[in-house]
Write an enzyme that holds these catalytic residues in place. Structure first.
Site, PDB file in Angstrom:
ATOM      1  N   ARG A   1     -11.870  16.029   7.462  1.00  0.00           N
ATOM      2  CA  ARG A   1     -12.545  16.346   6.280  1.00  0.00           C
ATOM      3  C   ARG A   1     -13.939  16.733   6.782  1.00  0.00           C
ATOM      4  O   ARG A   1     -14.564  16.087   7.694  1.00  0.00           O
ATOM      5  CB  ARG A   1     -12.617  14.970   5.445  1.00  0.00           C
TER       6      ARG A   1
ATOM      7  N   HIS B   1     -12.892   2.636   0.128  1.00  0.00           N
ATOM      8  CA  HIS B   1     -12.805   1.821   1.317  1.00  0.00           C
ATOM      9  C   HIS B   1     -13.722   0.464   0.762  1.00  0.00           C
ATOM     10  O   HIS B   1     -13.871  -0.247   1.799  1.00  0.00           O
ATOM     11  CB  HIS B   1     -13.522   2.146   2.802  1.00  0.00           C
TER      12      HIS B   1
ATOM     13  N   ARG C   1      -9.706   9.587  19.750  1.00  0.00           N
ATOM     14  CA  ARG C   1      -9.375   9.551  21.093  1.00  0.00           C
ATOM     15  C   ARG C   1      -9.239  10.718  22.074  1.00  0.00           C
ATOM     16  O   ARG C   1      -9.761  10.844  23.185  1.00  0.00           O
ATOM     17  CB  ARG C   1      -8.045   8.858  21.238  1.00  0.00           C
TER      18      ARG C   1
ATOM     19  N   GLY D   1     -10.315   8.189   7.735  1.00  0.00           N
ATOM     20  CA  GLY D   1     -11.239   8.406   6.598  1.00  0.00           C
ATOM     21  C   GLY D   1     -12.453   7.655   6.916  1.00  0.00           C
ATOM     22  O   GLY D   1     -12.113   6.546   7.435  1.00  0.00           O
TER      23      GLY D   1
ATOM     24  N   ASN E   1       1.035  -1.183  -0.075  1.00  0.00           N
ATOM     25  CA  ASN E   1       0.021   0.051   0.073  1.00  0.00           C
ATOM     26  C   ASN E   1       0.971   1.193  -0.123  1.00  0.00           C
ATOM     27  O   ASN E   1       1.354   1.575   1.011  1.00  0.00           O
ATOM     28  CB  ASN E   1      -0.969   0.075   1.185  1.00  0.00           C
TER      29      ASN E   1
ATOM     30  N   GLU F   1      -7.875  -5.230   5.105  1.00  0.00           N
ATOM     31  CA  GLU F   1      -7.940  -4.888   3.612  1.00  0.00           C
ATOM     32  C   GLU F   1      -6.709  -5.676   2.973  1.00  0.00           C
ATOM     33  O   GLU F   1      -6.937  -6.237   2.016  1.00  0.00           O
ATOM     34  CB  GLU F   1      -7.726  -3.394   3.457  1.00  0.00           C
TER      35      GLU F   1
ATOM     36  N   ARG G   1      -2.778  -2.057  -3.456  1.00  0.00           N
ATOM     37  CA  ARG G   1      -3.788  -1.182  -3.127  1.00  0.00           C
ATOM     38  C   ARG G   1      -3.669  -0.132  -4.274  1.00  0.00           C
ATOM     39  O   ARG G   1      -2.739   0.759  -4.051  1.00  0.00           O
ATOM     40  CB  ARG G   1      -3.943  -0.599  -1.743  1.00  0.00           C
TER      41      ARG G   1
HETATM   42  P1  ADP Z   1      -6.794   4.941   8.807  1.00  0.00           P
HETATM   43  O1  ADP Z   1      -8.063   5.537   8.213  1.00  0.00           O
HETATM   44  O2  ADP Z   1      -5.628   6.180   8.669  1.00  0.00           O
HETATM   45  O3  ADP Z   1      -6.439   3.653   8.399  1.00  0.00           O
HETATM   46  P2  ADP Z   1      -7.446   3.894  11.316  1.00  0.00           P
HETATM   47  O4  ADP Z   1      -8.639   2.911  10.857  1.00  0.00           O
HETATM   48  O5  ADP Z   1      -6.294   3.513  12.064  1.00  0.00           O
HETATM   49  O6  ADP Z   1      -7.169   5.151  10.403  1.00  0.00           O
HETATM   50  O7  ADP Z   1      -8.350   5.114  12.504  1.00  0.00           O
HETATM   51  C1  ADP Z   1      -7.956   6.206  13.207  1.00  0.00           C
HETATM   52  C2  ADP Z   1      -9.011   6.467  14.159  1.00  0.00           C
HETATM   53  O8  ADP Z   1      -9.208   5.535  15.011  1.00  0.00           O
HETATM   54  C3  ADP Z   1      -8.344   7.932  15.002  1.00  0.00           C
HETATM   55  O9  ADP Z   1      -9.522   8.902  14.719  1.00  0.00           O
HETATM   56  C4  ADP Z   1      -8.358   7.259  16.460  1.00  0.00           C
HETATM   57  O10 ADP Z   1      -8.444   8.077  17.356  1.00  0.00           O
HETATM   58  C5  ADP Z   1      -9.159   6.200  16.510  1.00  0.00           C
HETATM   59  N1  ADP Z   1      -9.065   5.247  17.408  1.00  0.00           N
HETATM   60  C6  ADP Z   1      -8.016   4.476  17.526  1.00  0.00           C
HETATM   61  N2  ADP Z   1      -8.172   3.858  18.799  1.00  0.00           N
HETATM   62  C7  ADP Z   1      -9.382   4.505  19.319  1.00  0.00           C
HETATM   63  C8  ADP Z   1      -9.892   4.229  20.754  1.00  0.00           C
HETATM   64  N3  ADP Z   1      -9.412   3.304  21.693  1.00  0.00           N
HETATM   65  N4  ADP Z   1     -10.916   4.962  20.993  1.00  0.00           N
HETATM   66  C9  ADP Z   1     -11.464   5.824  20.078  1.00  0.00           C
HETATM   67  N5  ADP Z   1     -10.767   5.948  18.878  1.00  0.00           N
HETATM   68  C10 ADP Z   1      -9.992   5.290  18.383  1.00  0.00           C
END
Ligand code: ADP
Length: 402
Positions: free
Chosen positions: A241, A180, A286, A212, A7, A386, A91
């Site tokens: 976004r 996605h 978070r 995203g 990716n 994925e 990807r």
């Molecule tokens: P990407 O789209 O870059 O692959 P991810 O699927 O890793 O991103 O998602 C990132 C998001 O997930 C961030 O907003 C992060 O705060 C949230 N996240 C990860 N762990 C937690 C958690 N324990 N509680 C709430 N949100 C979380």
């Protein structure tokens, strides 16, 4: 058969090597900060010590060379010879209207991908670069393209057309594409497996909520609508976004603030969503949850908008499918935030959605049903994968080559 999944992003390369005889993960890793100071590779071989190397990585070629070196490394490697990699799956974000499935890369396909750069100017160029470098470094290994847009090619015209003059669709391909797709497809398949039913008999809403985010209505195994569109900003609000906005706002703001289209785009893609609504607190869910739990109104406001948007899409997609059997949460937020799942599912009993607080709070890291036994709709948390989906498609295509 070992399949390498790549990716390739603008400044990073994520990779995974699978042994497809049992779909086991042999190694995964990340090359970061390509072309900028502090570049590094972190390699996680299954059952061996992690290798982290800070090293100058001026371009993607060097990055992929380092991936191959890591896979072959005496101490941290997982293969003895490069020829053990039977195929590489890439990807690719945008496959336009041409690809409704994954494809073996050839010259014609590379030309089409180049044409789609104008549809995905940020994503397709580094994806294409990743393919080119792998072709150079592994010239005898088949390369497969797996598109984020492919799963959504079943969306019917009434759902993919915007209410704009039709010739913009014909002339420029202005329509909903959706993204996605690999993740939505993977979790929808998993959900059906968990229920012991055929996906073709189910009505599923998949919520991929990460940096995203998008929701997809999957009816009888097919994507029939999704919340991201022509670009990757519509639907629910995301880290930076804006999600759905009345288009009238855009020329209004451009005029008021004297913005050109690039500056406006930057606001919509980079300065909105969580970071914009919270007035700069964070683009990370978070951080917002932590602040909101201490009473911070700005953080709460951003979360309220997200939860409301998710509810609206779940309602809309239940309506267009005339019912709902399964609601799936996945990706960083979907998998890890019981608070979000609780807030979104609260007051959706009219649709037969009822979650069990205990199950919801304890759903971590593995696929789980979080709805009550009486809930008409099964609500599930399913970790996305994925990369495995890309490896499966790659293997399927390559196994037909011989
Ligand atoms: P990407 O789209 O870059 O692959 P991810 O699927 O890793 O991103 O998602 C990132 C998001 O997930 C961030 O907003 C992060 O705060 C949230 N996240 C990860 N762990 C937690 C958690 N324990 N509680 C709430 N949100 C979380």
């Amino acid at each position: 058969m070992k399949v390498l999944v790549v990716n390739s992003g603008s400044s990073s390369i994520k990779y995974r090597l699978f042994d497809m005889t049992d779909e086991s993960l042999l190694a995964k890793g990340l090359v970061e900060r390509i072309g900028i100071s502090g570049s590094l590779i972190t390699h996680y071989p299954t059952g061996k010590d992690i290798m982290k190397k800070e090293i100058d990585i001026p371009d993607h070629r060097r990055g992929i060379e380092l991936v191959v070196d890591a896979l072959l490394n005496n101490n941290h490697g997982v293969i003895k010879d490069i020829s053990e990699i039977s195929a590489v799956g890439h990807r690719v974000v945008h496959g336009g209207e041409k690809y409704s499935g994954s494809v073996l890369i050839n010259q014609d396909i590379m030309e089409t991908l180049n044409k789609y750069i104008e549809l995905a100017p940020l994503h397709n160029p580094p994806n294409i670069l990743g393919i080119k470098v792998c072709q150079e470094l592994l010239p005898d290994t088949p390369q497969v393209g797996v598109f984020d847009t492919a799963f959504h090619q079943t969306i019917p015209e009434k759902a993919y057309l915007y209410g704009l003059p039709y010739h913009y669709y014909e002339k420029y391909g202005v329509r909903k594409y959706g993204f996605h797709g690999t993740s939505h497809k993977y979790v929808a398949i998993k959900a059906a497996e968990m229920l012991g039913k055929e996906l073709e008999e189910l009505k599923v809403i998949t919520c991929h909520l990460g940096n995203g985010s998008s929701l997809t209505a999957v009816k009888n195994g097919k994507s029939i609508d999704t919340s991201l569109g022509f670009g990757t900003i519509s639907g629910v609000i995301m880290g930076t976004r804006c999600g759905d906005v009345d288009p009238a706002v855009i020329p209004f703001l451009m005029k008021k603030e004297g913005l050109n289209s690039e500056e406006m785009n930057n606001i919509l893609y980079k300065k909105s969503g969580f970071i914009g609504l919270s007035e700069g607190i964070s683009s990370d869910k978070r951080d917002l949850e932590e602040k909101a739990s201490k009473g911070d109104k700005k953080a709460k406001r951003a979360l309220d908008v997200l939860h409301y948007g998710l509810k609206k899409y779940i309602g809309a997609y239940t309506a267009v499918m005339n019912g709902l059997d399964v609601l799936v949460f996945t990706a960083g937020i979907g998998e890890n935030s019981p608070k979000l799942r609780k807030n979104v599912c609260a007051d959706l009993t009219c649709f037969g959605i009822e979650i069990d607080d205990n199950k919801n709070n304890n759903a971590k890291g593995s696929k789980t049903v979080i709805s009550t036994d009486n809930s008409k709709v099964k609500v599930m948390v399913i970790p996305t994968n994925e990369e495995l989906m890309i490896a499966r498609d790659t293997m399927e295509i390559c196994s037909k080559l011989k």
